[in-house]
Enzyme design. Structure first.
Site, PDB file in Angstrom:
ATOM      1  N   HIS A 109      48.818 -31.358  13.446  1.00 46.47           N
ATOM      2  CA  HIS A 109      47.480 -31.923  13.236  1.00 46.47           C
ATOM      3  C   HIS A 109      46.575 -31.002  12.422  1.00 46.47           C
ATOM      4  O   HIS A 109      45.542 -31.437  11.912  1.00 46.47           O
ATOM      5  CB  HIS A 109      46.816 -32.288  14.580  1.00 46.47           C
ATOM      6  CG  HIS A 109      46.312 -31.129  15.374  1.00 46.47           C
ATOM      7  ND1 HIS A 109      46.993 -30.601  16.448  1.00 46.47           N
ATOM      8  CD2 HIS A 109      45.186 -30.391  15.276  1.00 46.47           C
ATOM      9  CE1 HIS A 109      46.315 -29.605  16.960  1.00 46.47           C
ATOM     10  NE2 HIS A 109      45.207 -29.443  16.268  1.00 46.47           N
ATOM     11  N   ASP A 144      53.934 -32.197  17.641  1.00 42.49           N
ATOM     12  CA  ASP A 144      52.778 -31.650  16.928  1.00 42.49           C
ATOM     13  C   ASP A 144      53.091 -30.269  16.337  1.00 42.49           C
ATOM     14  O   ASP A 144      52.271 -29.353  16.397  1.00 42.49           O
ATOM     15  CB  ASP A 144      51.558 -31.565  17.852  1.00 42.49           C
ATOM     16  CG  ASP A 144      50.253 -31.417  17.064  1.00 42.49           C
ATOM     17  OD1 ASP A 144      50.284 -31.617  15.837  1.00 42.49           O
ATOM     18  OD2 ASP A 144      49.227 -31.078  17.671  1.00 42.49           O
ATOM     19  N   SER A 217      44.228 -23.944  17.242  1.00 42.72           N
ATOM     20  CA  SER A 217      45.394 -24.826  17.141  1.00 42.72           C
ATOM     21  C   SER A 217      46.429 -24.247  16.186  1.00 42.72           C
ATOM     22  O   SER A 217      46.111 -23.883  15.048  1.00 42.72           O
ATOM     23  CB  SER A 217      44.973 -26.211  16.654  1.00 42.72           C
ATOM     24  OG  SER A 217      44.210 -26.879  17.625  1.00 42.72           O
TER      25      SER A 217
END
Length: 482
Positions: A109, A144, A217
């Protein structure tokens, strides 16, 4: 004798003092040496995406309004054209280098919509450049995870993956990354929980209270040996900031994904070709199992399992030599098995066990059935009968047409469900088709009543039904007791 006892006590005392000293030194140790060692392999990632501008006075007056030309002229005088031109949107994330030739792991992402990816290295000795352009080698939406590659003038410092299965609740961990765009940052905490599932079939998250915020992230979660045991992916927060509940995808999942992305540029997961559901206590009782567990096959469409002879109603209790605890575990294990491998699948069938040899296909190539909407079905009233909180009727030609079923489809049609019944509580609805009861086909109400009587005679308290809705099957156990 007394002397030996005194010497033994003195020895134990020395061991106790030594242990306390080591513990005290351990508590006082700084994390700085470890952070300095592994930080050169942690990177900040900046992505850039081109966003198309809007044309015309959008959002000011309705299209076709007599004031449209007036507001367009007003926008032009005040630089409105600049707002309507394409513009670039930037986003920030983190990552880490896993090889000296420039492979970098991050979250999908972080780079999903990017058309330009820049990697900024930790400012320290040994880095060939402050910023490098990266290209996407491959990405996997299910976990992810994304794999990037940069071309550097020399070898890069990198970190290695550790075994996430050895991480224990309470172990110390370090999270590194670029939180909230503030640049390189280190936070420490412990492993709060293991084997967390968020939303995917292949989820295996480590939960930690180490501070993880937006921008972290894709960054690494390290153990005290400097090994990556997780990729920081998500947080649970009511306000968007860290409240001490962060989630890192376990390294043992990431390693397999990265290896495939590196070799093929995409994932290649094993595919068994069955629809499955967990075995509940009442289902286990209805099937004569000693305890709940395994994965109950609700349907076997065309694919590897059907070719090998697996059947709806089989309970998979072992896959490739590993005991199957539930559907989540089986899905992960099948997905991590090499495509084309022949594996032994042990199933519970007809009161005993059987072993079936299945050659796995590739999940990415498999077709997925679409769920249909719940239809409104009308059945002949004179054939309806109330059983187990359900109003059911034999399947007629008109109902087959309304449900979009084949002309030879058989079963009992649910025309109404008592909302106060166990059947309603367990999800049965009007339009459902009951095709099996007690793991035997039913085509008439008499068949269903016979299966109910057989279950009672066998001393069972529940009856297992195979129910189809929109082509999707699932098993439901309903109590036979009034």
């Amino acid at each position: 004798m007394v002397m030996m006892r005194l010497m033994w006590l003195a020895f134990l005392g020395m061991l106790l003092v030594l242990a306390q000293s080591v513990a005290a030194q351990s508590r006082g140790d700084s994390l700085a040496p470890l952070a300095e060692k592994i930080s050169p392999a942690v990177v900040n990632i900046t992505t850039s995406t081109l966003i198309e501008g809007q044309s015309g006075p959008q959002g000011i007056v309705p299209e076709g309004s007599p004031f449209e030309d007036f507001f367009r002229e007003f926008q032009d005088r005040n630089g409105g054209d600049d707002e309507n031109r394409p513009r670039r949107s930037n986003a920030l994330g983190s990552g880490f280098v896993i090889s000296e030739d420039g492979y970098i792991v991050t979250n999908n992402h972080v780079i999903a919509e990017a058309d330009e990816i820049l990697v900024e290295f930790f400012p320290g000795d040994g880095q060939p450049a402050e910023e490098l352009v990266a290209k996407v080698i491959g990405k996997d939406e299910k976990t992810d995870i994304a794999l990037l590659k940069v071309e550097a003038e020399g070898p890069l410092k990198y970190v290695q993956f550790g075994d996430s299965d050895t991480a224990r609740v309470g172990d110390w961990v370090i999270a590194m990354g670029n939180p909230l765009g503030q640049g390189f940052s280190v936070s420490a905490g412990i492993v709060s929980a293991r084997n967390r599932a968020l939303s995917g079939s292949y989820d295996d998250y480590i939960q930690t209270d180490a501070a993880i915020n937006r921008g972290n992230s894709g960054g690494p979660l390290f153990n005290m040996n400097g090994e990556v045991i997780g990729v920081n992916t998500a947080i649970l927060s009511p306000n968007g900031g860290s409240i001490g509940i962060g989630f890192s995808m376990a390294s043992n999942v990431v390693i397999k994904v990265v290896d495939q992305l590196r070799e093929f540029g995409e994932t290649r997961r094993g595919w068994l070709g069955v629809r499955i559901q967990d075995v509940t206590e009442d289902m286990a009782e209805a099937m004569g199992l000693d305890k709940p567990g395994g994965a109950l096959i609700s349907d076997v469409p065309d694919g590897p399992a059907k070719e090998a002879g697996l059947l709806a109603g089989d309970v998979i209790i072992s896959f490739d030599g590993v005991e199957v605890e539930d559907t989540r575990g089986l899905v992960r294990q099948v997905g991590e098995t090499t495509v084309g491998k022949s594996v032994r699948v042990v199933v519970h069938r007809d009161g005993g066990t059987q072993t079936v040899l299945v050659t796995l296909g590739r999940r990415e190539d498999a077709e997925r059935a679409e769920e249909g909407d719940e239809p409104e079905i009308e059945a002949p009233a004179e054939e309806d009968k109330d059983i187990l909180g359900l109003t059911i009727a034999p399947l007629g030609d008109s109902q087959r047409e309304e449900l979009g079923l084949d002309a030879d489809a058989e079963g009992l049609l649910v025309t109404n469900v008592d909302e106060a019944s166990e059947a309603f509580e367990k999800g049965l609805r009007t339009g459902d088709l009951i095709t099996e009861a007690g793991q035997q086909k039913v085509t008439s109400i008499a068949d269903l009543e016979a299966r109910m009587e057989e279950a009672r005679e066998a001393g069972r308290k529940s009856l297992l039904l195979l129910v189809r809705r929109g082509g999707e099957p699932r098993f439901v156990a309903l109590s036979l007791e009034p």
